[in-house]
Design an enzyme around this catalytic site. Structure first.
Site, PDB file in Angstrom:
ATOM      1  N   THR A   1      34.270   3.172  -3.922  1.00 53.45           N
ATOM      2  CA  THR A   1      34.466   2.602  -2.584  1.00 53.45           C
ATOM      3  C   THR A   1      35.930   2.314  -2.308  1.00 53.45           C
ATOM      4  OG1 THR A   1      32.258   1.683  -2.660  1.00 53.45           O
ATOM      5  CG2 THR A   1      33.762   0.644  -1.128  1.00 53.45           C
TER       6      THR A   1
ATOM      7  N   TYR B   1      29.547   4.476   4.527  1.00 54.56           N
ATOM      8  CA  TYR B   1      30.821   5.122   4.197  1.00 54.56           C
ATOM      9  C   TYR B   1      30.584   6.146   3.096  1.00 54.56           C
ATOM     10  CZ  TYR B   1      30.556   2.202   0.053  1.00 54.56           C
ATOM     11  OH  TYR B   1      30.136   1.622  -1.108  1.00 54.56           O
TER      12      TYR B   1
ATOM     13  N   THR C   1      32.249   0.401  -8.145  1.00 54.44           N
ATOM     14  CA  THR C   1      31.856  -0.848  -8.794  1.00 54.44           C
ATOM     15  C   THR C   1      30.467  -0.783  -9.436  1.00 54.44           C
ATOM     16  OG1 THR C   1      30.972  -1.713  -6.719  1.00 54.44           O
ATOM     17  CG2 THR C   1      33.265  -2.252  -7.238  1.00 54.44           C
ATOM     18  N   ASP C   2      29.634   0.199  -9.010  1.00 50.57           N
ATOM     19  CA  ASP C   2      28.236   0.206  -9.472  1.00 50.57           C
ATOM     20  C   ASP C   2      28.101   0.316 -10.997  1.00 50.57           C
ATOM     21  OD1 ASP C   2      27.549   0.031  -6.848  1.00 50.57           O
ATOM     22  OD2 ASP C   2      26.822   2.085  -6.645  1.00 50.57           O
TER      23      ASP C   2
ATOM     24  N   LYS D   1      28.173  -6.800 -12.709  1.00 53.97           N
ATOM     25  CA  LYS D   1      28.131  -6.844 -11.243  1.00 53.97           C
ATOM     26  C   LYS D   1      26.939  -7.692 -10.831  1.00 53.97           C
ATOM     27  CE  LYS D   1      28.377  -4.014  -7.090  1.00 53.97           C
ATOM     28  NZ  LYS D   1      28.344  -2.672  -6.468  1.00 53.97           N
TER      29      LYS D   1
ATOM     30  N   GLU E   1      10.502 -14.352 -30.178  1.00 54.80           N
ATOM     31  CA  GLU E   1       9.047 -14.191 -30.036  1.00 54.80           C
ATOM     32  C   GLU E   1       8.574 -12.880 -30.671  1.00 54.80           C
ATOM     33  OE1 GLU E   1       6.964 -15.469 -26.268  1.00 54.80           O
ATOM     34  OE2 GLU E   1       9.018 -15.302 -25.555  1.00 54.80           O
TER      35      GLU E   1
HETATM   36  N1  ASP Z   1      28.557   3.184  -4.846  1.00 57.24           N
HETATM   37  C1  ASP Z   1      29.920   2.788  -4.983  1.00 57.24           C
HETATM   38  C2  ASP Z   1      30.408   3.223  -6.354  1.00 57.24           C
HETATM   39  O1  ASP Z   1      30.071   2.642  -7.336  1.00 57.24           O
HETATM   40  C3  ASP Z   1      30.062   1.330  -4.813  1.00 57.24           C
HETATM   41  C4  ASP Z   1      31.440   0.776  -4.994  1.00 57.24           C
HETATM   42  O2  ASP Z   1      32.377   1.417  -5.411  1.00 57.24           O
HETATM   43  O3  ASP Z   1      31.604  -0.426  -4.717  1.00 57.24           O
HETATM   44  O4  ASP Z   1      31.141   4.146  -6.430  1.00 57.24           O
END
Ligand code: ASP
Length: 355
Positions: free
Chosen positions: A39, A52, A118-119, A191, A312
């Site tokens: 992103t 996007y 970020t994923d 995340k 457990e």
């Molecule tokens: N789907 C995107 C990715 O991980 C989300 C992001 O970058 O925040 O590339």
């Protein structure tokens, strides 16, 4: 007399100026930005729309967008791939890991920044934490809003990431993740939010540093084994073993365990309920595949807390490994590396305790 003293004073000042001018300028650290998409490089069709496309801009565009970071470091860039990190895979990891090791061996690179979606950022960061053979800083950075957004968070995140990478105190802290004024150790971070700019936390430990407009306050040095002390190496690898994650839930059947093994999984991570548990049917099937040599790691689907050994579930008896601090995604990354060294669950348990 007075005149003589004044003259001497002037001569001394002039000598100090000459000495200062002849001192070599302090060289800025050389920071390489490796871009993978995400992103932070995303473009919208309309600023009023949520949607996007990740990975639309290239590394040169990202560097041009934040000219202020040239004051902190000598910046260069290289495009590794242009993908959304949901498509991150073993092939790109190996390419990226080998390139990072190659660059950090050279005196021409003092630190590396990786722009990344970020994923799966926490997984790539932890993979690199296990296989990078250097103490030089490696910082992953991304953004939650695309580059074209009103109030995009990418430029400040990138500026802060450069400040972190250029800071001598970042050395030896392992791979770091820098977003939204906080810095996290790869092994700790996860995340926690789908869309908010405050999307990353180190739930069991807290952040490695706070950074505000390039000013850093360092906090704890992360635990765990890494860098030159890591026993893992990717230098001769072209593939990683398949490890699947299975999500436990009420009424979980054993069918997906069979399917994963039939499709070639050499290791299984269970995102267990509570402290890493599952239905009796699933536990029995996991014990059966563990007997056949598939390594089973119990983690938890909960966001925080540890999965302890023999809580457990009797890991000693069933031949399982307890993930301890690692969430399922991180446990998968570590198990992939562990399986390149051994299939012995007791040895792999040692690794889960050490890294
Ligand atoms: N789907 C995107 C990715 O991980 C989300 C992001 O970058 O925040 O590339």
């Amino acid at each position: 007399m007075k005149h003589g003293l004044r003259m001497l004073g002037r001569i001394a000042v002039a000598m100090m100026v000459v000495a200062a001018l002849s001192l070599p300028a302090i060289a800025k650290p050389k920071v390489m930005i490796l871009a993978t998409g995400g992103t932070i490089a995303g473009a919208q069709t309309s600023q009023a729309e949520y949607g996007y496309k990740a990975g639309s801009f290239r590394v040169e565009d990202l560097i041009k967008a934040v000219p202020q970071m040239q004051e902190l470091a000598e910046i260069s860039g290289e495009q590794i791939v242009s993908i959304g990190s949901q498509d991150m895979n073993d092939e790109v990891w190996l390419k990226l890991g080998k390139r990072v090791n190659e660059l950090l061996q050279s005196p021409n690179t003092d630190a590396i920044i990786i722009t990344h979606g970020t994923d799966t950022m926490e997984e790539t960061a932890f993979f690199l934490d296990l296989v990078v053979k250097s103490d030089k800083p490696v910082v992953l950075v991304g953004s939650m809003r695309p580059a074209t957004a009103i109030s995009a968070d990418g430029p400040m995140n990138l500026y802060n990431a450069v400040a972190v990478a250029a800071d001598p105190q970042a050395k030896g802290r392992g791979v770091l993740v820098a977003l939204n004024d906080s810095v996290h150790a790869a092994r700790n971070v996860t995340k926690v939010n789908t869309s908010n700019v405050q999307a990353f936390q180190s739930l069991n430990r807290g952040p490695a540093a706070i950074v505000n407009t390039g000013k850093i306050v360092w906090l704890e040095v992360p635990g765990g084994r890494r860098g030159a002390r890591s026993e893992f190496s990717i230098s001769n690898l072209n593939a990683l073993p398949r490890v699947d994650i299975l999500y436990a839930h009420a009424n979980m059947s054993e069918d997906l365990i069979d399917a994963a093994v039939a499709n070639g999984a050499k290791g299984l991570v269970i995102a267990g309920v509570g402290d890493g548990n599952a239905t009796q049917k699933a536990i029995d099937k996991l014990a059966a595949v563990a007997k056949k040599g598939v390594v089973v790691v119990r983690s938890t689907r909960l966001p925080s807390g540890l999965t302890y050994r023999n809580n457990e579930v009797n890991d000693d008896e069933l031949g399982f490994v307890a993930a301890l601090e690692f969430n399922p995604a991180k446990a998968r990354v570590l198990l992939q590396q562990a399986l390149l060294v051994t299939h012995d669950p007791r040895e792999i348990q040692r690794m889960f305790a050490e890294y």
